[in-house]
Scaffold this motif. Structure first.
Motif, PDB file in Angstrom:
ATOM      1  N   HIS A 107       0.833  -1.200   0.000  1.00  0.00           N
ATOM      2  CA  HIS A 107       0.000   0.000   0.000  1.00  0.00           C
ATOM      3  C   HIS A 107       0.872   1.257   0.000  1.00  0.00           C
ATOM      4  O   HIS A 107       1.910   1.310   0.650  1.00  0.00           O
ATOM      5  N   SER A 108       0.418   2.259  -0.719  1.00  0.00           N
ATOM      6  CA  SER A 108       1.164   3.507  -0.889  1.00  0.00           C
ATOM      7  C   SER A 108       1.116   4.349   0.375  1.00  0.00           C
ATOM      8  O   SER A 108       0.343   4.096   1.308  1.00  0.00           O
ATOM      9  N   ASP A 109       1.936   5.397   0.401  1.00  0.00           N
ATOM     10  CA  ASP A 109       1.915   6.344   1.517  1.00  0.00           C
ATOM     11  C   ASP A 109       0.539   6.984   1.663  1.00  0.00           C
ATOM     12  O   ASP A 109       0.056   7.206   2.767  1.00  0.00           O
ATOM     13  N   ASN A 110      -0.081   7.308   0.528  1.00  0.00           N
ATOM     14  CA  ASN A 110      -1.413   7.914   0.589  1.00  0.00           C
ATOM     15  C   ASN A 110      -2.443   6.940   1.147  1.00  0.00           C
ATOM     16  O   ASN A 110      -3.366   7.339   1.863  1.00  0.00           O
ATOM     17  N   ALA A 111      -2.308   5.647   0.808  1.00  0.00           N
ATOM     18  CA  ALA A 111      -3.236   4.657   1.340  1.00  0.00           C
ATOM     19  C   ALA A 111      -3.077   4.537   2.852  1.00  0.00           C
ATOM     20  O   ALA A 111      -4.068   4.412   3.595  1.00  0.00           O
ATOM     21  N   ARG A 112      -1.852   4.585   3.344  1.00  0.00           N
ATOM     22  CA  ARG A 112      -1.608   4.525   4.783  1.00  0.00           C
ATOM     23  C   ARG A 112      -2.133   5.780   5.475  1.00  0.00           C
ATOM     24  O   ARG A 112      -2.683   5.721   6.581  1.00  0.00           O
ATOM     25  N   ARG A 113      -1.949   6.917   4.823  1.00  0.00           N
ATOM     26  CA  ARG A 113      -2.478   8.158   5.370  1.00  0.00           C
ATOM     27  C   ARG A 113      -4.000   8.121   5.394  1.00  0.00           C
ATOM     28  O   ARG A 113      -4.651   8.596   6.336  1.00  0.00           O
ATOM     29  N   PHE A 381      -4.075   7.352  -5.853  1.00  0.00           N
ATOM     30  CA  PHE A 381      -3.332   7.278  -4.605  1.00  0.00           C
ATOM     31  C   PHE A 381      -1.818   7.228  -4.773  1.00  0.00           C
ATOM     32  O   PHE A 381      -1.089   7.522  -3.835  1.00  0.00           O
ATOM     33  N   GLU A 382      -1.339   6.845  -5.943  1.00  0.00           N
ATOM     34  CA  GLU A 382       0.110   6.656  -6.059  1.00  0.00           C
ATOM     35  C   GLU A 382       0.688   7.116  -7.388  1.00  0.00           C
ATOM     36  O   GLU A 382       1.792   7.681  -7.424  1.00  0.00           O
ATOM     37  N   HIS A 383      -0.009   6.903  -8.489  1.00  0.00           N
ATOM     38  CA  HIS A 383       0.550   7.178  -9.825  1.00  0.00           C
ATOM     39  C   HIS A 383      -0.236   8.303 -10.502  1.00  0.00           C
ATOM     40  O   HIS A 383      -0.902   8.085 -11.511  1.00  0.00           O
ATOM     41  N   GLN A 384      -0.136   9.512  -9.949  1.00  0.00           N
ATOM     42  CA  GLN A 384      -0.913  10.618 -10.510  1.00  0.00           C
ATOM     43  C   GLN A 384      -0.388  11.100 -11.860  1.00  0.00           C
ATOM     44  O   GLN A 384      -1.089  11.815 -12.568  1.00  0.00           O
ATOM     45  N   LYS A 385       0.818  10.701 -12.226  1.00  0.00           N
ATOM     46  CA  LYS A 385       1.394  11.123 -13.501  1.00  0.00           C
ATOM     47  C   LYS A 385       1.319  10.032 -14.562  1.00  0.00           C
ATOM     48  O   LYS A 385       1.984  10.109 -15.593  1.00  0.00           O
ATOM     49  N   SER A 386       0.493   9.038 -14.328  1.00  0.00           N
ATOM     50  CA  SER A 386       0.272   7.983 -15.314  1.00  0.00           C
ATOM     51  C   SER A 386      -1.104   7.388 -15.062  1.00  0.00           C
ATOM     52  O   SER A 386      -1.810   7.788 -14.140  1.00  0.00           O
ATOM     53  N   GLY A 387      -1.502   6.439 -15.923  1.00  0.00           N
ATOM     54  CA  GLY A 387      -2.806   5.815 -15.757  1.00  0.00           C
ATOM     55  C   GLY A 387      -3.959   6.749 -16.067  1.00  0.00           C
ATOM     56  O   GLY A 387      -4.922   6.843 -15.304  1.00  0.00           O
ATOM     57  N   PHE A 388      -3.905   7.433 -17.214  1.00  0.00           N
ATOM     58  CA  PHE A 388      -4.925   8.442 -17.533  1.00  0.00           C
ATOM     59  C   PHE A 388      -6.159   7.862 -18.213  1.00  0.00           C
ATOM     60  O   PHE A 388      -7.149   8.557 -18.381  1.00  0.00           O
ATOM     61  N   GLY A 389      -6.114   6.616 -18.642  1.00  0.00           N
ATOM     62  CA  GLY A 389      -7.295   6.001 -19.231  1.00  0.00           C
ATOM     63  C   GLY A 389      -8.314   5.658 -18.163  1.00  0.00           C
ATOM     64  O   GLY A 389      -7.951   5.144 -17.097  1.00  0.00           O
ATOM     65  N   ILE A 390      -9.582   5.920 -18.439  1.00  0.00           N
ATOM     66  CA  ILE A 390     -10.650   5.614 -17.481  1.00  0.00           C
ATOM     67  C   ILE A 390     -11.440   4.398 -17.962  1.00  0.00           C
ATOM     68  O   ILE A 390     -11.506   3.382 -17.268  1.00  0.00           O
ATOM     69  N   THR A 391     -12.012   4.484 -19.142  1.00  0.00           N
ATOM     70  CA  THR A 391     -12.799   3.362 -19.665  1.00  0.00           C
ATOM     71  C   THR A 391     -11.918   2.262 -20.237  1.00  0.00           C
ATOM     72  O   THR A 391     -12.356   1.125 -20.378  1.00  0.00           O
ATOM     73  N   THR A 392     -10.688   2.602 -20.566  1.00  0.00           N
ATOM     74  CA  THR A 392      -9.765   1.615 -21.128  1.00  0.00           C
ATOM     75  C   THR A 392      -8.332   2.060 -20.869  1.00  0.00           C
ATOM     76  O   THR A 392      -8.049   3.254 -20.775  1.00  0.00           O
ATOM     77  N   ARG A 393      -7.448   1.083 -20.762  1.00  0.00           N
ATOM     78  CA  ARG A 393      -6.023   1.383 -20.625  1.00  0.00           C
ATOM     79  C   ARG A 393      -5.331   1.447 -21.983  1.00  0.00           C
ATOM     80  O   ARG A 393      -4.106   1.607 -22.049  1.00  0.00           O
ATOM     81  N   PHE A 394      -6.079   1.343 -23.066  1.00  0.00           N
ATOM     82  CA  PHE A 394      -5.514   1.227 -24.405  1.00  0.00           C
ATOM     83  C   PHE A 394      -4.557   2.370 -24.731  1.00  0.00           C
ATOM     84  O   PHE A 394      -3.429   2.134 -25.188  1.00  0.00           O
ATOM     85  N   TRP A 395      -4.980   3.606 -24.499  1.00  0.00           N
ATOM     86  CA  TRP A 395      -4.167   4.752 -24.912  1.00  0.00           C
ATOM     87  C   TRP A 395      -2.958   4.974 -24.007  1.00  0.00           C
ATOM     88  O   TRP A 395      -2.022   5.678 -24.390  1.00  0.00           O
ATOM     89  N   ASP A 396      -2.957   4.382 -22.825  1.00  0.00           N
ATOM     90  CA  ASP A 396      -1.774   4.490 -21.972  1.00  0.00           C
ATOM     91  C   ASP A 396      -0.583   3.740 -22.568  1.00  0.00           C
ATOM     92  O   ASP A 396       0.570   4.073 -22.273  1.00  0.00           O
ATOM     93  N   HIS A 397      -0.861   2.745 -23.404  1.00  0.00           N
ATOM     94  CA  HIS A 397       0.236   1.977 -24.025  1.00  0.00           C
ATOM     95  C   HIS A 397       1.019   2.819 -25.027  1.00  0.00           C
ATOM     96  O   HIS A 397       2.240   2.998 -24.852  1.00  0.00           O
ATOM     97  N   PRO A 398       0.396   3.358 -26.091  1.00  0.00           N
ATOM     98  CA  PRO A 398       1.199   4.112 -27.076  1.00  0.00           C
ATOM     99  C   PRO A 398       1.766   5.414 -26.524  1.00  0.00           C
ATOM    100  O   PRO A 398       2.808   5.877 -27.000  1.00  0.00           O
ATOM    101  N   PHE A 399       1.109   6.008 -25.510  1.00  0.00           N
ATOM    102  CA  PHE A 399       1.604   7.274 -24.965  1.00  0.00           C
ATOM    103  C   PHE A 399       2.595   7.065 -23.819  1.00  0.00           C
ATOM    104  O   PHE A 399       3.097   8.040 -23.256  1.00  0.00           O
ATOM    105  N   GLY A 400       2.856   5.830 -23.463  1.00  0.00           N
ATOM    106  CA  GLY A 400       3.871   5.544 -22.449  1.00  0.00           C
ATOM    107  C   GLY A 400       3.490   5.942 -21.037  1.00  0.00           C
ATOM    108  O   GLY A 400       4.376   6.269 -20.235  1.00  0.00           O
ATOM    109  N   THR A 401       2.207   5.907 -20.708  1.00  0.00           N
ATOM    110  CA  THR A 401       1.774   6.298 -19.362  1.00  0.00           C
ATOM    111  C   THR A 401       1.085   5.146 -18.635  1.00  0.00           C
ATOM    112  O   THR A 401       0.305   5.367 -17.710  1.00  0.00           O
TER     113      THR A 401
END
Length: 412
Positions: A107-113, A381-401
């Motif tokens: 669990h991340s620091d934010n999860a512990r907090r 909680f932990e990766h605010q600068k990545s994981g921008f896809g909501i309905t799908t993770r598809f676009w995170d692959h080509p954009f490297g996030t």
């Protein structure tokens, strides 16, 4: 990871004129005041719980867990937990110290907090709960002999002594946080947010999840019927503005594919808006951009489980939707543009409904939505600068996030 500041005692917030003052309006110590504020009253001792009392409350449906001797009541959080309600229910009445460190998930620091918000007291000495699963005996002995002090990675979110005054609307305060804003906004709390002084504007900023479905679904159905019947007339041709000899007729049978194209384009637009608009980092010196960021998305990251702010209100949404409709009408023939637009509008409705479910739903383990919920919570909680896809993770692959899969290496 940069060290995070604890929102604890002694913090003062900025007033509108830049002076540092405490919540009562008196000048804070060190701000040049002639008189210092009176010393705070001593904090009350935490309540002690016996193991028998904890077991009794869990038998009645409560979900209490301990971390060493600190006791937490997670009854109001069980349905929101990304690992699922049943996972927490199985751990009710146990020590979760080992589970916080994993495997399978640390669990991340934010999860512990976040956990510290549910603190209710201490286990009586000698009545520590058993761990939820077998662990190394030396680790168990160390945990048993540990003092009641909080894990140093757990930093309490004290909303009464935060950088802002939670008794007042936050929108006009956050701009004064300056360089502290980015860190503050990404330390989530479990409480509702008020943005405006005006009850009218406050009501416009809140939306129940079903309102989006009720407002936009009839629009999608009506425009789909208009698009299909217009295409059925056989007058729509692609490239007709450039050439009549080589223009391509668009038949009514193409409508489902055009509709799906619109939904696909929306998924790209969803990613781009989330990454480059909602997650822009406003300059620390710009009060107005910080305020705008908090209005658009920052308030959602500060209070990710505020149920009234998980979907886009219809009034501002209609302005954005109208803008993209105009763009499509300029780029494509009228009926073709409408067909793409209605597919995109349907994609938006699916996005808003799914976003609400990822926060408040409890999907079955192993399903697509279960993985997506865990993925989205990691973004919060932990990766605010990545994981921008909501309905799908598809676009995170080509954009490297794409959020990387967790590789577990247990700490000492």
């Amino acid at each position: 990871m940069p060290a995070r500041r604890c929102a604890g005692a002694g913090r003062a917030r900025r007033s509108g004129r830049g002076a540092v003052r405490d919540r009562t309006g008196r000048a804070a110590p060190g701000s040049g005041a002639m008189a210092a504020a009176p010393a705070p009253a001593p904090a009350a001792s935490p309540r002690s719980f016996s193991a028998a009392e904890v077991r009794a409350r869990c038998a009645q449906g409560a979900c209490l867990v301990s971390c060493r001797r600190r006791l937490y009541d997670l009854s109001g959080f069980v349905r929101l937990h990304p690992g699922g309600e049943q996972l927490l229910r199985r751990r009710a009445g146990t020590d979760v110290s080992a589970a916080l460190d994993g495997p399978p998930h640390r669990h991340s620091d934010n999860a512990r907090r976040w956990l510290e918000q549910y603190y209710v007291g201490e286990m009586e000495p000698g009545e520590e709960q058993s761990p939820a699963k077998p662990v190394d005996e030396q680790a168990v002995g160390a945990a048993t002999q540990a003092s009641a002090q909080m894990d140093p990675r757990c930093k309490t979110v004290d909303v009464e002594k935060d950088l802002v005054d939670w008794q007042k609307p936050l929108l006009w305060q956050v701009g004064y946080l300056g360089e502290k804003y980015d860190e503050w906004v990404h330390q989530p709390v479990d409480r509702p947010i008020r943005l405006f002084h005006s009850d009218f504007f406050e009501s416009l900023s809140k939306t129940a999840w079903y309102v989006v479905f009720m407002v936009w679904t009839p629009v999608v159905l009506y425009l789909s019927w208009v698009s299909y019947t217009s295409l059925a007339q056989g007058n729509t041709r692609l490239f007709s503005s450039f050439t009549t000899e080589y223009s391509i007729p668009i038949h009514k049978y193409y409508f489902p594919f055009i509709f799906l194209l619109g939904m696909f384009l929306w998924s790209l637009l969803e990613y781009l808006i989330h990454r480059f608009v909602f997650h822009m980092k406003p300059p620390a010196s710009n009060y107005y951009l910080i305020t705008l960021h908090f209005l658009l998305h920052g308030q959602h990251h500060k209070s990710p489980f505020d149920s009234s702010r998980l979907v886009f209100p219809p009034v501002p949404a209609s302005l954005v939707i109208g803008f993209f409709y105009g763009i499509l009408q300029l780029l494509l023939p009228e009926v073709l543009g409408l067909s793409v637009f209605v597919g995109g509008l349907c994609g938006y409705v699916v996005y808003d409904m799914m976003h609400y479910y990822l926060h408040y739903g409890s999907p079955k383990k192993g399903t697509y939505l279960y993985g997506l919920k865990a993925y989205h919570v990691k973004h919060h909680f932990e990766h605010q600068k990545s994981g921008f896809g909501i309905t799908t993770r598809f676009w995170d692959h080509p954009f490297g996030t794409l959020i990387p899969e967790e590789t577990f290496e247990k700490k000492d």
